[in-house]
Design an enzyme around this catalytic site. Structure first.
Site, PDB file in Angstrom:
ATOM      1  N   GLU A  51       0.886  -1.162   0.000  1.00 31.05           N
ATOM      2  CA  GLU A  51       0.000   0.000   0.000  1.00 31.05           C
ATOM      3  C   GLU A  51       0.924   1.212   0.000  1.00 31.05           C
ATOM      4  O   GLU A  51       1.665   1.447   0.962  1.00 31.05           O
ATOM      5  CB  GLU A  51      -0.890  -0.024   1.256  1.00 31.05           C
ATOM      6  CG  GLU A  51      -1.911   1.099   1.275  1.00 31.05           C
ATOM      7  CD  GLU A  51      -2.759   1.126   2.552  1.00 31.05           C
ATOM      8  OE1 GLU A  51      -2.702   0.173   3.348  1.00 31.05           O
ATOM      9  OE2 GLU A  51      -3.461   2.132   2.740  1.00 31.05           O
ATOM     10  N   ASP A  62      -5.619   9.303   9.671  1.00 33.38           N
ATOM     11  CA  ASP A  62      -4.294   8.869  10.116  1.00 33.38           C
ATOM     12  C   ASP A  62      -3.901   9.465  11.455  1.00 33.38           C
ATOM     13  O   ASP A  62      -4.180  10.624  11.752  1.00 33.38           O
ATOM     14  CB  ASP A  62      -3.248   9.235   9.061  1.00 33.38           C
ATOM     15  CG  ASP A  62      -3.325   8.291   7.869  1.00 33.38           C
ATOM     16  OD1 ASP A  62      -3.219   7.069   8.094  1.00 33.38           O
ATOM     17  OD2 ASP A  62      -3.515   8.761   6.739  1.00 33.38           O
ATOM     18  N   TYR A 176     -11.244  -3.860   3.311  1.00 29.86           N
ATOM     19  CA  TYR A 176     -10.247  -3.412   4.289  1.00 29.86           C
ATOM     20  C   TYR A 176     -10.970  -3.407   5.629  1.00 29.86           C
ATOM     21  O   TYR A 176     -11.779  -2.518   5.894  1.00 29.86           O
ATOM     22  CB  TYR A 176      -9.756  -2.017   3.902  1.00 29.86           C
ATOM     23  CG  TYR A 176      -8.577  -1.471   4.685  1.00 29.86           C
ATOM     24  CD1 TYR A 176      -8.507  -1.561   6.073  1.00 29.86           C
ATOM     25  CD2 TYR A 176      -7.518  -0.831   4.031  1.00 29.86           C
ATOM     26  CE1 TYR A 176      -7.428  -1.056   6.772  1.00 29.86           C
ATOM     27  CE2 TYR A 176      -6.429  -0.312   4.713  1.00 29.86           C
ATOM     28  CZ  TYR A 176      -6.395  -0.426   6.088  1.00 29.86           C
ATOM     29  OH  TYR A 176      -5.334   0.094   6.781  1.00 29.86           O
TER      30      TYR A 176
END
Lengths: 269, 396
Positions: A51, A62, A176
């Site tokens: 990734e 994040d 995911y």
């Protein structure tokens, strides 16, 4: 809908009785001159696919490590074009599949078709867009399909079963599985959430499942391995790229330990 | 071509092309729950009535509509001030904070978080949290903590925690990012009281609904008179949409949003998302924003922390494209002059944000000749006194 570019990989690791290792690294880390080397070191250490983080100014999914990495990469001159170029060189150097990871604004700023085409031209087999949920995904999924690549969709511990079924029905490259609540980053302890989520996803779909967010140690990776086709580790590797004075060997060692923990895991359930 | 105002966004959370739900999957179930929870509460006369009652008994509503005679005489334009600065805690922010605080309680949440720029929304949220009895944490950029020390103290007195945000430029945009990150972790028990008409659906719609009391009250206080121009400052735009929405589409009324020109639009150091930005995706919604060719978000600049934001609420973006409102800008220096003008003529020290609206009316007085202007005085300037004094001493 989208081409499932990693199906071959997931079938192979299943036959080999293990779980795929998909490390994340921000393009441009540890620095622009050594970034491809960081990926090749992880490939030699046992990575199955990558990734590649295209740095974004406002990465709200994040945690502090990848935020710092994105800011550092942007400061050192990394751009969208530069990020795709890194991805292309990584694919060429390692022969491994790679997915481009970004956020919705750069994708729509270029236009989904242009973004997907550039990613595909660079050699990416799929896109991961952290703030693109099911509801907003269609234009990007369709653009990816036109470019001959796929789109990853997310499922989180908060995602209810009816929604899981709708996500799976979009035929993403993989689901995911967001292992833990919260943004990306290492956790001291693993909760019961990742296993519960994996079981719920398995119950509704045979779409490949890759778990990420909050998985940083070989022990954590090994604990999840039986429940997933693949495991993504990001912050634990990126931290070494940011903090270490001699990052490449440290990234390689960490990657090797993670790959090792996943290699004897047995076929995913 | 003028479009119509929309009672509510479409099923995808959009006002025309703007809005939507660009959020991490972890938050999506909570946003769905919130959209249903709000729609349900707002349709419940017990909740809606309780909210209106609380605004009156606790938050000081209705706020006065004040004929600013000496200001009007000085600049030669008749100006009416909607005195949101007199609402409890000193700005319109309390309307939304109480609304969302009541809703969070009704939905069984136990913890409130918020972002704040100037600190007014942080104070309003800390107040609402104390009122409904929930734990409260406010994210604030470290640069804003420095320039709004008084509000930081107020939040702490009200029992809220204030967390400094060091990422980016340490301003409002970064505080929103950090509050979103908290929410992704704590979404099961926490409600995020977003402070402006921004963010993923249903926030822009919900915040407008809680703020439209400003325009509705003004219409009632005008007793049938129609202003020619309605003006409000625009950062994220909650005071503007709250004032504009009830007037939108009425014939002959010019709605004017005043953005921050900062050091001047040409310098690139400004907060004029509509005037000098382009459509993109910021904080969960498609809207006008400041960005580069590759979609990296640019830093905004304004002397006022509340307008120092590189985006704008999606409904105001829709209003721009639909021709329902127009957008202009005022520099830092002009805003300071606006503070001075209102203080001298009316005995009111406005917030630096609201001073942008004052300054625009003063600057455009010739063009506004013969018109009646309704100006939303969104907040009071106590929090800015130190900042203003610092600029005054630099200038002298």
């Amino acid at each position: 809908m989208s081409r499932r570019c990693l199906d071959g990989l997931f079938a192979r690791v299943r036959e080999e009785g293990r779980t795929a290792f998909l490390p994340f690294m921000t393009a441009g880390l540890p620095d622009p001159g050594t970034t491809v080397e960081a990926f090749t070191a992880m490939a030699e250490a046992g990575a199955d696919a990558f990734e590649v983080g295209i740095p974004y100014s406002d990465p709200l999914m994040d945690g502090p490590i990848i935020q710092a990495a994105s800011a550092k990469a942007i400061e050192s001159g990394m751009t969208l074009r530069g990020g795709f170029e890194v991805l292309g060189r990584v694919v060429e150097a390692t022969g491994l599949p790679a997915l481009a990871m970004s956020y919705a604004n750069p994708v729509f700023r270029l236009g989904p078709d242009e973004f997907a085409r550039r990613a595909a031209d660079a050699g990416a087999c799929g896109l991961i867009v952290a703030d693109l949920p099911l509801e907003e995904a269609p234009p990007v999924a369709e653009a990816a399909h036109r470019a001959g690549i796929g789109l990853v969709l997310f499922a989180a511990p908060t995602t209810h079963d009816e929604r899981l079924a709708r996500i799976a029905a979009r035929r993403p490259v993989f689901i995911y599985g967001v292992a833990e609540l919260g943004v990306t980053g290492e956790r001291n302890r693993m909760s019961a959430r990742p296993r519960d989520l994996a079981a719920r996803i398995r119950a509704v779909t045979d779409t490949p499942l890759v778990m990420g967010v909050g998985i940083g140690t070989p022990q954590q990776a090994a604990a999840l391995a039986p429940y997933a086709d693949g495991v993504i580790v990001g912050s634990a590797l990126v931290r070494r790229a940011i903090e270490s004075p001699d990052p490449i060997p440290e990234i390689a060692a960490a990657a090797a330990a993670l790959a090792g923990a996943l290699s004897g895991s047995g076929a995913p359930k | 071509m003028t479009g119509m105002r929309l009672d509510r966004p479409d099923e995808r959370g959009r006002f025309g092309e703007y809005g939507g739900m660009f959020a991490p999957e972890t938050l999506m179930p909570a946003l769905e729950e919130l959209a249903h929870g709000f729609a349900d509460a707002w349709a419940d006369s017990g909740f809606a009535g309780g909210f209106r009652e609380l605004l009156n008994t606790y938050a000081g509503r209705p706020t006065p509509l004040h004929g600013a005679d000496r200001l009007s005489e000085e600049i030669g334009v008749r100006v009416l001030l909607k005195r949101e600065d007199l609402a409890h805690t000193g700005a319109h922010k309390i309307n939304n904070a109480l609304g969302q605080g009541l809703l969070a309680s009704r939905m069984g949440k136990t913890r409130l978080i918020a972002e704040t720029g100037a600190g007014q929304h942080g104070v309003a949220t800390a107040t609402a949290a104390a009122y409904v009895g929930l734990e409260c944490l406010v994210y604030m950029g470290e640069k804003d903590i420095e320039r709004q020390a008084l509000n930081v103290m107020r939040m702490r007195m009200l029992g809220a925690g204030v967390i400094p945000v060091t990422a980016g430029a340490g301003t409002l945009k970064d505080a929103v990012n950090e509050a979103m990150r908290d929410w992704v972790r704590t979404v099961e028990n926490t409600h995020y009281i977003i402070g402006s008409a921004v963010g993923p659906h249903p926030f822009p719609w919900m915040v407008r609904e809680f703020q439209k009391v400003i325009g509705e009250e003004s219409i009632s206080q005008l007793e049938g008179e129609r202003p020619d121009t309605v003006v409000a400052c625009v950062g994220g735009g909650s005071n503007a949409i709250g004032m504009f929405y009830p007037f939108a589409g009425l014939p002959g009324i010019d709605l004017v949003g005043v953005e921050a020109a900062g050091h001047g639009i040409a310098t690139g150091r400004h907060g004029a998302s509509i005037g000098a930005g382009s459509p993109g995706i910021l904080h969960g919604a498609r809207t006008y924003m400041l960005q580069d060719d590759e979609g990296q978000v640019l830093e905004a600049h304004s002397i006022s922390a509340g307008l120092d934001y590189p985006g704008v609420g999606p409904e105001l973006a829709y209003f721009a494209d639909a021709g329902l409102a127009r957008y202009v800008s005022i520099t830092d220096q002009e805003a300071l002059e606006g503070v001075d003008l209102l203080a001298r003529t009316e005995g009111i020290i406005p917030a630096l944000e609201s001073a942008h609206a004052v300054a625009w009316v003063a600057r455009e007085a010739d063009a506004l000749d013969g018109r009646t202007v309704l100006l939303n005085l969104s907040g009071r300037g106590d929090k800015d006194v130190e900042m203003i004094a610092a600029h005054a001493s630099e200038g002298s």
